[in-house]
Design a protein around this motif. Structure first.
Motif, PDB file in Angstrom:
ATOM      1  N   SER A 160       2.845  -9.733  -6.211  1.00  0.00           N
ATOM      2  CA  SER A 160       1.835 -10.218  -6.074  1.00  0.00           C
ATOM      3  C   SER A 160       0.745  -9.069  -5.607  1.00  0.00           C
ATOM      4  O   SER A 160      -0.492  -9.616  -5.225  1.00  0.00           O
ATOM      5  N   GLN A 206      -0.289  -6.922  -8.010  1.00  0.00           N
ATOM      6  CA  GLN A 206      -0.990  -7.498  -9.008  1.00  0.00           C
ATOM      7  C   GLN A 206      -2.070  -7.475  -8.626  1.00  0.00           C
ATOM      8  O   GLN A 206      -3.025  -7.378  -9.072  1.00  0.00           O
ATOM      9  N   LEU A 240       5.094 -11.331 -13.279  1.00  0.00           N
ATOM     10  CA  LEU A 240       3.968 -10.566 -12.575  1.00  0.00           C
ATOM     11  C   LEU A 240       2.668 -11.743 -13.280  1.00  0.00           C
ATOM     12  O   LEU A 240       1.601 -12.935 -12.382  1.00  0.00           O
TER      13      LEU A 240
END
Length: 811
Positions: A136, A139, A104
């Motif tokens: 991504s 995230q 991450l």
């Protein structure tokens, strides 16, 4: 002083078994009013011309044959089902593992970072690049949410979001095109709101299409399912009339590509009938226009594509396809099924996710096709099952257990040599109930349990107070005024099955089971008097004919239809398929060769709640039934005496098959090959039935000869943060548009209900306006008769269900 005498007749039915294979969400009643209450008013907002929004063209005039094809309440387009494609690229990455903290840390979740990894994957086709693109996205979800979901749950929603947007968007384009909703009269995504005199909103509804001239409201639902909240709003809107808006002459049409479920058909018909009565018209204010089409998702096959450990003989390999995906995604019990279905309803904003995880009645799941077992590719398979009438209220569950049973049974029949495929329920032989290895499989368990249940059903069928026991007892020979019959055995055999070898595989069209009965004496001592010794030869023979006439058909029907025998039918279908695989492997080596006759069943043990099942449990039940009886029935005599009956079988010795001719197959199952082929890639259903087909493949080639399923993801603007931070949905860019093919020129009137070009794949999708989910970016016989008969030849004793009449006198 004499006392009354009750003569007690005990019938013990014992068996020796040696089997060798073979919703409704009810609408809360809002008051039906003919018009709005004083002061109520309507607002119409939004909307853009359908041709411009969906077809990117401007059609100068609205064709006459646009919208609902007929005035029927329910219309279904004739002819073969159509198909359309949508991008489901994230499905190919279903098994991406949860990211570590370090992983991450390598992504930012920014729009630029997501775009970077999308472009990298587009250029390299390296699944590691898409893995980082997915990380991504996750995230970004973590950055924007106050309560981020665990990666696993977020990933499921990521895939669902893409299906909702892509499939739903493509279907909306297809509906506009198919039903000619073009020209200046047709607007799409129109919102109608109803307010009371105080300005309080009492109904709000966004319609997918609206004909301003005719008043036809359209709802696009690829899954054919009504939403109760929407229908409640429809009930108010279709009865509203104020100074500026009169909807009391408007009509609502659901445009769908799937057969609506039972709840939708019921609720739509009920509301249509009410409105017809209120309006005093013969027209149908609520309609369903069904133009059947199979939606096919396209995804890449990568090392992250999820597989399931069924129907593949290769260790550490599985199968892909909707069959396992749907079955494993169902609940393991009713409560879990409802929880999963509720989550599906929350995610299904665009009515594009099908019936949901509870849409299939998994208790009816059976193997109906296996393809040619090519070495290195395992095989194609297709299951069929009934659809649930109202999955939202009563969802199906237990799919994983039923699918694994069908798969495990297939491998059990292949692995075990025929001489070990036997069971033997005999009260004198507790040590030879069944082969040790067979007794540690679910297939063996199912056969033994089914035998015991059939014994009980024969006992139930003898009840002299109801049919068929009443007719049998009255017609049976009498000894001292009491019905009597000779001892005999009853056992199950395969009926004359219908199969068709075609398209490189075998279609198991019908595999009925039959019950046989025959006279047989036995020497095992029992209590009481054997009345059959007093029967003449002719009476004895007649009693057996009466058993065959009255009792056998009754029990046979139960075995072929009753849910409690579903597992028996399921494992027998797998037995038919297994024998066909044996034949193919004998001609040319397949992935199944190392398994066949290996007697190695370590990969297919007893599972789940039956993991600790013991064959002796069934044997003890049988002994108790043999010695004590299961059911008590009385037979009154005219002199005051009452006889009390205590009444308490299976052999697959042959498996007759008939290979259906090409003419018969085409006439009766014209669409089955296509439906079966489609089921390997997507859940589909049979026309004019409530049967689902869902299958899979050992390698599941993603393209199926169709356009490249790994298109380059195309970035979209960064979506707005989720409106529900406590339960956010993932957001992501949309991969490239689904494959397209030329469509009809919408500047010309189309064919409407006469046909049209429904098979054309519509162009790209737009962002989801509802925001419920984030945008995501041989005619030759096959020889099964002799093959199975030879394979299932059993050793050991005959398979017997003994019946014996005994009588004791009780003072």
């Amino acid at each position: 002083m004499s006392t009354s005498i009750r003569q007690r007749l005990k019938r013990r039915l014992s068996a020796a078994l040696a089997v060798v294979s073979s919703a409704a969400v009810l609408l809360v009643g809002l008051p039906s009013v003919a018009s709005a209450a004083p002061g109520d008013y309507a607002k119409i907002s939004g909307g853009k011309r359908c041709d411009q929004m969906h077809l990117k063209r401007t059609v100068p005039r609205t064709p006459n044959n646009s919208g609902a094809p007929t005035g029927q309440h329910q219309w279904t387009k004739s002819g073969p089902d159509e198909e359309y494609y949508y991008n489901n690229a994230f499905k190919g990455f279903e098994n991406v593992p949860a990211p570590t903290a370090a992983e991450l840390g390598q992504v930012t979740g920014s729009r630029a970072d997501i775009d970077k990894w999308d472009k990298a994957y587009a250029a390299s086709k390296d699944p590691e690049d898409m893995r980082k693109a997915i990380y991504s996205r996750y995230q970004r979800h973590r950055n924007e949410s106050n309560n981020p979901k665990p990666f696993g749950g977020w990933k499921v929603n990521l895939i669902s979001a893409q299906v909702s947007k892509q499939k739903g968007g493509v279907f909306e384009v297809k509906a506009v095109q198919d039903f000619n909703m073009v020209g200046p009269d047709w607007l799409c995504e129109v919102t109608i709101e109803i307010f009371d005199k105080d300005g309080k909103k009492i109904a709000s509804r966004r319609y997918d299409s609206y004909n301003q001239r005719t008043g036809e409201l359209g709802e696009f639902k690829s899954d054919g399912k009504r939403k109760p909240a929407q229908l409640r709003a429809d009930r108010i809107i279709l009865r509203h009339k104020d100074a500026n808006h009169d909807f009391t002459r408007h009509r609502l049409t659901m445009f769908t590509s799937e057969k609506p479920n039972g709840a939708t058909l019921r609720d739509y018909k009920a509301e249509n009938d009410k409105l017809r009565a209120e309006r005093g018209t013969g027209n149908n204010p609520i309609r369903i226009a069904e133009r059947r089409a199979t939606a096919k998702g396209l995804w890449p096959e990568t090392k992250y594509t999820k597989t399931y450990n069924v129907f593949n003989p290769l260790p550490n390999r599985g199968t892909q396809g909707p069959g396992a995906s749907i079955a494993y995604g169902s609940g393991q019990n009713p409560a879990q099924a409802r929880q999963l279905q509720n989550q599906y309803l929350a995610d299904n904003a665009r009515s594009a996710l099908g019936r949901g995880p509870g849409g299939v009645d998994f208790s009816t799941l059976e193997l109906q096709y296996v393809g040619n077992p090519v070495k290195g590719k395992a095989l194609d398979y297709s299951m069929k099952a009934d659809l649930m009438p109202d999955e939202d209220d009563n969802p199906g569950w237990g799919g994983q257990a039923k699918l694994e049973l069908a798969s495990d049974a297939l491998f059990t029949w292949l692995a075990l040599t025929p001489d070990r495929q036997w069971v033997n329920l005999n009260p004198d032989q507790p040590d030879t109930i069944m082969d040790k290895a067979f007794g540690e499989t679910d297939a063996g368990r199912v056969l033994l349990v089914a035998d015991m249940e059939m014994k009980r059903d024969f006992s139930r069928a003898m009840d002299p107070k109801k049919s068929p026991g009443k007719e049998f007892m009255e017609a049976a020979p009498k000894v001292d005024g009491v019905p009597c019959w000779g001892s005999g055995r009853n056992w199950i055999v395969p009926g004359r099955a219908k199969v068709r070898e075609q398209d490189g595989g075998i279609y198991i069209l019908d595999a009925p089971l039959e019950v046989n009965h025959a006279a047989m004496d036995f020497d095992t001592p029992v209590q009481g008097e054997d009345c059959s010794k007093k029967l003449s030869k002719e009476e004895n023979e007649r009693s057996h004919r009466l058993i065959t006439q009255y009792l056998v058909p009754h029990v046979e029907k139960q075995i072929n239809t009753d849910p409690k025998y579903a597992d028996l039918r399921r494992v027998y279908k797998s037995r038919v398929a297994a024998e066909w695989i044996r034949q193919q492997d004998a001609r040319k080596a397949t992935d199944f060769r190392p398994l066949i006759n290996s007697n190695n069943l370590k990969r297919w043990p007893l599972r789940g709640e039956n993991a600790h099942w013991d064959k002796r449990t069934v044997w003890r039940e049988m002994v108790k039934s043999f010695t004590e009886g299961d059911f008590t029935y009385e037979w009154p005599l005219g002199d005051g005496r009452i006889y009390t009956f205590f009444v308490g079988g299976i052999d697959f010795a042959k498996a007759p098959k008939r290979n259906v001719t090409a003419v018969e197959f085409t006439a009766q199952h014209r669409e089955l090959p296509r439906t079966t082929k489609d089921s390997v890639r997507t859940e589909t259903s049979a026309r004019d039935s409530d049967t689902a087909f869902l299958g899979g493949n050992g390698t599941a080639p993603a393209d199926d000869g169709k356009p490249d399923p790994t298109p380059t993801p195309t970035p979209t603007p960064t979506p707005k943060p989720t409106p529900t931070p406590t339960d956010p949905t993932p957001t992501d860019p949309t991969p490239t548009d689904p494959p397209t093919s030329p469509g009809p020129d919408p500047t010309k009137p189309g064919n409407g209900d006469t046909g049209g070009s429904g098979g054309a794949t519509p162009p790209a999708n737009r962002p989801d306006p509802d925001g419920g989910l984030a945008d995501t970016g041989s005619d030759t016989p096959i020889g099964l008769i002799s093959g199975i008969a030879a394979a299932i030849a059993a050793t050991g004793a005959a398979l017997v269900w003994w019946t014996r009449r005994r009588r004791t006198v009780q003072e």
